[in-house]
Design an enzyme around this catalytic site. Structure first.
Site, PDB file in Angstrom:
ATOM      1  N   ASP A 126      -9.702  -0.026 -24.702  1.00 42.28           N
ATOM      2  CA  ASP A 126      -9.907  -0.104 -23.258  1.00 42.28           C
ATOM      3  C   ASP A 126     -10.125   1.276 -22.654  1.00 42.28           C
ATOM      4  O   ASP A 126      -9.623   2.271 -23.169  1.00 42.28           O
ATOM      5  CB  ASP A 126      -8.647  -0.705 -22.581  1.00 42.28           C
ATOM      6  CG  ASP A 126      -8.667  -2.224 -22.639  1.00 42.28           C
ATOM      7  OD1 ASP A 126      -9.663  -2.773 -23.145  1.00 42.28           O
ATOM      8  OD2 ASP A 126      -7.693  -2.852 -22.184  1.00 42.28           O
TER       9      ASP A 126
ATOM     10  N   PRO B  16       0.805  -1.225   0.000  1.00 44.41           N
ATOM     11  CA  PRO B  16       0.000   0.000   0.000  1.00 44.41           C
ATOM     12  C   PRO B  16       0.840   1.279   0.000  1.00 44.41           C
ATOM     13  O   PRO B  16       0.370   2.332  -0.384  1.00 44.41           O
ATOM     14  CB  PRO B  16      -0.813  -0.105   1.311  1.00 44.41           C
ATOM     15  CG  PRO B  16      -0.821  -1.543   1.642  1.00 44.41           C
ATOM     16  CD  PRO B  16       0.481  -2.087   1.160  1.00 44.41           C
TER      17      PRO B  16
ATOM     18  N   ARG C  28      -2.537  -7.431 -21.072  1.00 44.14           N
ATOM     19  CA  ARG C  28      -3.461  -6.955 -22.108  1.00 44.14           C
ATOM     20  C   ARG C  28      -2.753  -6.061 -23.124  1.00 44.14           C
ATOM     21  O   ARG C  28      -3.241  -5.865 -24.242  1.00 44.14           O
ATOM     22  CB  ARG C  28      -4.608  -6.161 -21.463  1.00 44.14           C
ATOM     23  CG  ARG C  28      -5.537  -6.996 -20.603  1.00 44.14           C
ATOM     24  CD  ARG C  28      -6.594  -6.132 -19.931  1.00 44.14           C
ATOM     25  NE  ARG C  28      -7.446  -5.494 -20.925  1.00 44.14           N
ATOM     26  CZ  ARG C  28      -8.525  -6.094 -21.468  1.00 44.14           C
ATOM     27  NH1 ARG C  28      -8.840  -7.319 -21.133  1.00 44.14           N
ATOM     28  NH2 ARG C  28      -9.281  -5.469 -22.362  1.00 44.14           N
TER      29      ARG C  28
ATOM     30  N   GLU D 138       2.506  -9.275   8.456  1.00 40.76           N
ATOM     31  CA  GLU D 138       2.533  -7.814   8.650  1.00 40.76           C
ATOM     32  C   GLU D 138       3.448  -7.143   7.639  1.00 40.76           C
ATOM     33  O   GLU D 138       3.523  -5.916   7.585  1.00 40.76           O
ATOM     34  CB  GLU D 138       3.024  -7.488  10.074  1.00 40.76           C
ATOM     35  CG  GLU D 138       2.143  -8.041  11.183  1.00 40.76           C
ATOM     36  CD  GLU D 138       0.708  -7.607  11.039  1.00 40.76           C
ATOM     37  OE1 GLU D 138      -0.194  -8.482  11.066  1.00 40.76           O
ATOM     38  OE2 GLU D 138       0.472  -6.392  10.867  1.00 40.76           O
TER      39      GLU D 138
HETATM   40  N1  LIG Z   1      -3.125  -2.269  -1.409  1.00 43.23           N
HETATM   41  C1  LIG Z   1      -2.053  -2.893  -1.969  1.00 43.23           C
HETATM   42  N2  LIG Z   1      -1.511  -2.525  -3.128  1.00 43.23           N
HETATM   43  O1  LIG Z   1      -0.482  -3.350  -3.357  1.00 43.23           O
HETATM   44  N3  LIG Z   1      -0.346  -4.233  -2.380  1.00 43.23           N
HETATM   45  C2  LIG Z   1      -1.324  -3.990  -1.496  1.00 43.23           C
HETATM   46  C3  LIG Z   1      -1.575  -4.759  -0.281  1.00 43.23           C
HETATM   47  O2  LIG Z   1      -2.511  -4.493   0.470  1.00 43.23           O
HETATM   48  N4  LIG Z   1      -0.697  -5.757  -0.046  1.00 43.23           N
HETATM   49  C4  LIG Z   1      -0.867  -6.573   1.134  1.00 43.23           C
HETATM   50  C5  LIG Z   1       0.462  -6.892   1.776  1.00 43.23           C
HETATM   51  C6  LIG Z   1       1.185  -5.611   2.077  1.00 43.23           C
HETATM   52  C7  LIG Z   1       2.490  -5.906   2.790  1.00 43.23           C
HETATM   53  C8  LIG Z   1       2.232  -6.703   4.024  1.00 43.23           C
HETATM   54  C9  LIG Z   1       1.503  -7.963   3.709  1.00 43.23           C
HETATM   55  C10 LIG Z   1       0.216  -7.695   3.004  1.00 43.23           C
END
Ligand SMILES: Nc1nonc1C(=O)NCC1CCCCC1
Length: 245
Positions: free
Chosen positions: A168, A88, A153, A115
């Site tokens: 698209d 994220p 794609r 985590e």
């Molecule tokens: N949102 C997201 N965009 O790209 N990845 C995402 C995510 O939520 N990834 C989960 C992962 C993130 C690191 C710890 C373990 C879980």
């Protein structure tokens, strides 16, 4: 295009490639997917890949080893491939980034779990982080599949002529136009007459007008970023005046 995916759940990722556009692309040799499971590179008999976080707190953290050994094994097969961590806090995946990735011959996608991953591995081995949105998922596998589908794609030949990616949404920085199929009537709702006219030029004009109008209504930021030509502005004026023709 080859995708090397580092994941504790290879079967999850391979599931994407058994169907539809991606499945056909793999069958035709346009796309290759190789998964690497860190458990296969663990040195201990319990195949440990995680441990408790320093400083306390809930959950577990993915250890530097065996992840680093796994990354190095994948890199050995593809020295130039960027290592992309799905997280994220990465750069937001968007059209331009998808198009840039489609230029690479190979990418290595690193999927976190628990985590997250020990920061020292990210510092030492990750080339870039990508996010698919501001929310937290259980792992990086779904984001990795989003990246692979969006990139695939754009690989020449993956989409047949009838499905061309150039139609698209976002292909030209706009949202998609509306789509209709049989029957012509659903209750009292009819398919727009222009789509039944057989006039391909009129249909193309109508579709562009709808895409412009919908983008203005739903994502004006995209329109500001993209800009519009004089002809497109005229279509937008028609759209706003309510001319459905
Ligand atoms: N949102 C997201 N965009 O790209 N990845 C995402 C995510 O939520 N990834 C989960 C992962 C993130 C690191 C710890 C373990 C879980």
């Amino acid at each position: 295009m080859r995708f090397d995916v580092i994941t504790l759940f290879p079967e999850m990722v391979h599931g994407l490639l058994g169907h539809g556009v991606m499945g056909r692309a793999v069958d035709r040799g346009l796309i290759e997917l190789v998964t690497w499971n860190p458990r296969d590179y663990s040195e201990d008999r319990h195949a440990t890949v995680d441990d408790r976080p320093y400083g306390g707190g809930p959950g577990m953290v993915m250890k530097v080893e065996p992840l680093r050994t796994t990354i190095r094994a994948a890199r050995a097969a593809a020295p130039a491939a960027p290592v992309i961590y799905l997280s994220p806090d990465g750069e937001r995946l968007d059209g331009p980034r998808v198009r840039r990735l489609a230029q690479d011959q190979r990418v290595i996608l690193l999927c976190g779990r628990y985590e997250g991953i020990d920061e020292r591995l990210i510092d030492a081995e990750v080339d870039q982080s990508l996010s698919i949105g501001d929310y937290v998922l259980s792992g990086g596998e779904l984001p990795a599949m989003v990246v692979m589908d969006a990139v695939a794609r754009l690989i020449p030949g993956v989409l047949g002529h009838a499905e061309s990616a150039s139609q698209d949404a976002f292909a030209d920085g706009l949202l998609d136009c509306p789509h209709y199929t049989r029957p012509e009537w659903i209750d009292d709702r009819r398919v727009p007459a222009v789509l039944l006219s057989g006039d391909h030029q009129a249909v193309a004009r109508w579709r562009l007008k709808q895409a412009l109008g919908r983008t203005l209504e739903k994502r004006p930021d995209l329109l500001d970023q993209r800009g519009v030509s004089d002809d497109e502005q005229a279509l937008l004026d028609e759209y706003r005046a309510g001319h459905q023709g």
